[in-house]
Design a protein around this motif. Structure first.
Motif: not given
Length: 356
Positions: A29-35, A89-98, A131-140
């Protein structure tokens, strides 16, 4: 699942293919898809392009989508997402920890053993895709005055923020930056924002120092390959009229000689941070390091708060990352950007996202 998601796969050294991945779907539920709008090229991309990887290598059996410096716009959001919305518009932090291990619990998620970092073999695909999937707290979310091209530079700027925080620079100090690539330049810019009184940029390439001197309005030091590291350090300190040594060094090249020069150039009790990545094992002047009781710190990517501070530094105008952007290559010609960077052309080369 739709598969209209063009992506650049690396199969091995010098072998890349443009293929399509399935369009990612919301899994949490906290995922986002970024173009993706733009992807930056860095030294690790070049190493993958030339050698197939750094530690782990790609293979024909397990090709990998490259890219980790990226920015774009929110295309889809999960049901629990509150911090961004479609079109942002967002910047992506590309590392997702456990988020569960000892490192994560201690606030050092950048060294999480289970980190899923973009474009790391064998199977974590990168951002050189539509398209790239990332958790919302790793986009700015970026402000209206910042372009998506600039937002790509938040990734290397966050590395610089992390490095400069670790070296613990304080107002009035003198710091030497070994290496004048994009990370070295940004380390100098962050050190200036943190109050460093004197910044010296060191490199073996005169044309890079020329740009760095203008970008940072700082002193430069041309390292001679005909000198020993001790001789180079002595000449540097003589140039600075600093017989006791400098306060801090950030090594941003990974070159063994630069590591040695940095240690020799530090004052007693000085601070050293290893931000550059070079060969797995390097010879260091252990006696000088010990006798001067240096504070030596490794550095790996970025951690809590680094992206936030990078965004603030750009937004406030403290650091002008636009000046580092040298070229933009169409998505279909991405390997040209890797080759351009491999030849040492420019500071930061970008690849444009897929255009409809």
């Amino acid at each position: 699942m739709e598969s209209n998601n063009p992506s650049w796969f690396l199969y091995g050294p010098g072998e890349a293919r443009l293929q399509s991945l399935p369009i990612p779907e919301i899994q949490d539920p906290h995922d986002v898809i970024v173009r993706i709008a733009y992807v930056g090229v860095c030294g690790s991309d070049v190493h993958f392009w030339k050698h197939g990887g750094v530690n782990k290598k790609v293979s024909k059996e397990q090709p990998l989508v490259l890219g980790h410096e990226a920015a774009g716009t929110i295309h889809t959001v999960g049901t629990a997402v509150k911090s961004v919305q479609v079109g942002d518009p967002v910047a992506i932090e590309p590392g997702i920890p456990c988020r569960r291990c000892r490192a994560c619990k201690h606030g050092t998620y950048n060294i999480c053993r289970e980190m899923k970092f973009a474009a790391v073999p064998p199977d974590v695909h990168g951002t050189l895709t539509k398209y790239y999937r990332v958790p919302e707290d790793f986009v700015y979310k970026i402000p209206s005055g910042m372009s998506l091209q600039e937002a790509v530079l938040m990734e290397p700027l966050s590395v610089a923020v992390h490095s400069t925080r670790l070296v613990n620079i304080t107002p009035g100090q003198t710091i030497v930056i070994m290496g004048s690539g994009s990370v070295g330049l940004l380390c100098g810019a962050v050190a200036k924002a943190f109050g460093a009184h004197r910044i010296i940029l060191a490199d073996i390439l005169e044309h890079k120092l020329s740009f760095g001197s203008e970008f940072l309005d700082c002193e430069t030091f041309l390292v001679s390959l005909d000198e020993t590291p001790e001789e180079s350090a002595a000449r540097l300190l003589d140039m600075l009229d600093a017989p006791d040594g400098v306060d801090a060094v950030i090594e941003a090249s990974g070159a063994e000689g630069s590591v040695q020069i940095g240690i020799y150039a530090l004052r007693r009790g000085g601070s050293y941070v290893q931000a550059g990545v070079g060969k797995p094992k390097a010879e260091i002047p252990i006696l000088a390091l010990s006798q001067k009781e240096l504070h030596v710190h490794g550095c790996f990517r970025y951690g809590p708060g680094d992206y936030d501070l990078a965004l603030k530094l750009i937004t406030k105008g403290s650091i002008d990352v636009k000046r580092l952007i040298t070229s933009v290559t169409p998505f279909e010609q991405a390997p040209q950007a890797w080759d351009k960077t491999a030849r040492g052309e420019g500071i930061k080369n970008l690849i444009q996202g897929v255009q409809d």
